[in-house]
Motif scaffolding. Structure first.
Motif, PDB file in Angstrom:
ATOM      1  N   THR A   9       0.821  -1.210   0.000  1.00 47.43           N
ATOM      2  CA  THR A   9       0.000   0.000   0.000  1.00 47.43           C
ATOM      3  C   THR A   9       0.855   1.261   0.000  1.00 47.43           C
ATOM      4  O   THR A   9       2.006   1.222   0.461  1.00 47.43           O
ATOM      5  N   THR A  11      -1.086   4.499   0.710  1.00 50.94           N
ATOM      6  CA  THR A  11      -1.805   5.363   1.651  1.00 50.94           C
ATOM      7  C   THR A  11      -2.757   4.602   2.571  1.00 50.94           C
ATOM      8  O   THR A  11      -3.609   5.210   3.229  1.00 50.94           O
ATOM      9  N   ASN A  13      -5.187   2.179   1.954  1.00 51.52           N
ATOM     10  CA  ASN A  13      -6.484   1.591   1.559  1.00 51.52           C
ATOM     11  C   ASN A  13      -6.404   0.086   1.321  1.00 51.52           C
ATOM     12  O   ASN A  13      -7.325  -0.655   1.673  1.00 51.52           O
ATOM     13  N   CYS A  14      -5.306  -0.363   0.732  1.00 51.33           N
ATOM     14  CA  CYS A  14      -5.188  -1.798   0.450  1.00 51.33           C
ATOM     15  C   CYS A  14      -5.083  -2.586   1.754  1.00 51.33           C
ATOM     16  O   CYS A  14      -5.569  -3.712   1.844  1.00 51.33           O
ATOM     17  N   THR A  56      -3.367   0.711  -7.433  1.00 54.00           N
ATOM     18  CA  THR A  56      -2.745   1.146  -8.687  1.00 54.00           C
ATOM     19  C   THR A  56      -2.329   2.601  -8.551  1.00 54.00           C
ATOM     20  O   THR A  56      -3.155   3.450  -8.193  1.00 54.00           O
ATOM     21  N   ASP A 152     -12.197   5.174  -2.663  1.00 51.12           N
ATOM     22  CA  ASP A 152     -12.388   6.604  -2.935  1.00 51.12           C
ATOM     23  C   ASP A 152     -13.851   6.932  -3.221  1.00 51.12           C
ATOM     24  O   ASP A 152     -14.311   8.027  -2.894  1.00 51.12           O
TER      25      ASP A 152
END
Ligand SMILES: Cc1cc2nc3c(=O)[nH]c(=O)nc-3n(C[C@H](O)[C@H](O)[C@H](O)COP(=O)(O)O)c2cc1C
Length: 176
Positions: A9, A11, A13-14, A56, A152
């Motif tokens: 990751t 930031t 989120n993953c 991504t 998002d």
């Protein structure tokens, strides 16, 4: 023989959605290990199956699309591992509105590289409910090559999608 869940990751989120996936598997009583950052994971071959996920960041790139430690790992570590016939399922996090031509492209790269390593790929999903234009995570039959999540724009969907996907993976024998 546990299933390992590996992520990377930029930031967070993953890691968040990987947590939903582990939580869903544990809640269903399935034999799953704790979430691990791919570059820190050891003895990957010992797992009976793998769930692997990436964001991504390198928009439109042919390779090294995630912008995370997967980019090096896929081309330096993965080719030296014996993962032949290992059952593997892929998840991705992306932004289908701002990056609608490249939604979750890195998940497609994970799929291609694990397939090339001889793995048996599972967990394909429908694109219903998504609003992207194109994605390198699409299979020739129009399905996604795994579970795509969008923190998002559709974060409220992620937990439910993870729960449903774990049920699917159980049915496909990932935890057998
Ligand atoms: C500069 C930049 C480029 C991005 N490129 C893409 C992209 O090509 N495709 C996509 O689906 N999402 C793209 N995203 C969105 C991220 O993948 C998304 O926010 C993801 O949840 C980040 O995951 P992470 O927090 O695990 O790193 C991009 C975001 C930024 C800021």
């Amino acid at each position: 023989m546990k299933v390992g869940v590996l992520f990377s990751t930029s930031t967070g989120n993953c890691e968040t959605v990987g947590g939903y996936i582990v939580q869903a598997a544990k809640a269903a009583g399935l034999d799953v290990d704790d979430l691990k950052e791919v570059s820190e994971a050891r003895e990957i071959e010992k797992y009976s199956g793998l769930i692997v996920g990436a964001p991504t960041w390198n928009t439109g790139a042919d390779s090294e699309r995630s912008g995370t430690s997967w980019d090096e790992w896929l081309y330096s570590d993965l080719p030296s591992l014996n993962l032949k016939d290992k059952k593997v399922a892929v998840f991705g996090v992306g932004d289908q509105i701002s990056y609608g031509d490249n939604f979750c492209d890195a998940a497609g790269e994970l799929y291609d590289q694990f397939l090339k390593a001889g793995c048996k790929m599972l967990g394909f999903t429908s694109t219903d409910g998504y609003d992207h234009d194109d994605s390198k995570a699409l299979l020739p039959d129009g399905r996604f090559c795994g579970l795509m999540l969008d923190e998002d724009n559709q974060s409220e969907e992620s937990e439910g999608r993870a729960n449903k996907w774990i049920e699917q993976l159980k049915g496909e024998g990932l935890f057998a």
